[in-house]
Design an enzyme around this catalytic site. Sequence first.
Site, PDB file in Angstrom:
ATOM      1  NE  ARG A 192      80.116  17.924 -63.360  1.00 48.52           N
ATOM      2  CZ  ARG A 192      80.738  19.077 -63.147  1.00 48.52           C
ATOM      3  NH1 ARG A 192      81.025  19.864 -64.200  1.00 48.52           N
ATOM      4  NH2 ARG A 192      81.094  19.461 -61.933  1.00 48.52           N
ATOM      5  CE  LYS A 205      83.729  22.195 -68.415  1.00 45.87           C
ATOM      6  NZ  LYS A 205      84.258  20.819 -68.550  1.00 45.87           N
TER       7      LYS A 205
END
Length: 397
Positions: A372, A338
């Site tokens: 995740r 991210k």
Amino acid sequence: MEITVKYIDNLEQARMEIDAVGSDRLGTQLMAPKAVHRVIKLTGLNLKQANIVKQEMLAKGGDAAVSRGVVSSSVETTDVLLMGTVKQYRSFIGKLSMQPFGLAKLADRLTEVLHNLEVQEKYILDCRGKELEVGGRTLVMGILNATPDSFSDGGRYLDPAAALEQAHKMVEDGADLIDLGGISTRPGHQEVPLEEELRRVLPVLEKLVQEIAVPISIDTWRAPTAKEALERGAHMINDQWALTGDPDLAGVVSHYRAPLVLMYNGRQAITGDVMIETMKVLGQGIERAEEAGIPRKNLILDPGIGFNKSYQQNLEVLRRLRELAVLGCPVLLGTSRKSVIAKTLHLPVDERVEGTVATAALGIACGANIVRVHDVKETVRVARMSDAILRGNPHEG
């Protein structure tokens, strides 16, 4: 003679340390609550509440910091920082439960918080026939995007055959479950119609449930998508909006008795305390879920790294991740590749593995139960090493 400092986070650790010096069983039982110190923040108390809380906490040997305006009544409300041992809190809560002005309800909430802060017991999460042990070791969720525009792997797994091959690879690399999504959630993404989401997800799902042994989660906030997916054998729903996106989703998940991930998201920038706001939204999601008949043991919380937060706020949530323990649900952490990693390391999306696994390791140390990720093999190795250190799971053999 040697001197060491012990960092004791919960009653289980306290009992172990006291036992280790040779105390008898009764002594351990009596002393353990004195060895665990908790600092708990209360927000928005009125002056009557704050004065009683401070008085009762001081009477039990603890302390309570309040605004200086409480004494002069120059403020209407105040935050309160409680400081004390578990033994002091227990006595304080007993007295608080007999007080007026809504303090009995506060006592109940504090009792729940103290319970949630203790070591989470292992339990079996029933994913509609497939079982996952939560609390024993860190679980790794592999990301599978059936989308053309996801920031990391958009377009690679639109074809069901390619998606199935990738899912097999992730399971071989150690994934405990697979998260399949048909809508990109990257910043600035374009919303797609329901029909398009179903067209992307269902053909892939039908192949996965036939061949993949681990549970399949569906990353969606839409009740119709969840219903169609659960009808076709999906095992879990991962809601990007913590039950604020579609009012019917909770009922669908409850009907099919599926586990549900509640992820923090928001439509406005956070201007106050980022963790308080995150926990407020997640707490409201828990309430909605339980009102719909979803048991708390079926809920998992995701603080939503990268969603409606600034770079600094994302880092702060990662630093303070352990605070989510007060809500009493397992925590899922999703940081894979991210922007918080990109902005820190100044690396393109395909060179963020080290940043991802660094956040995973620190997240596990702060209580994350599930991570995740896109890079399953590397993360599984990091999770196993972290578990060996933190949980005493050496994975020998």
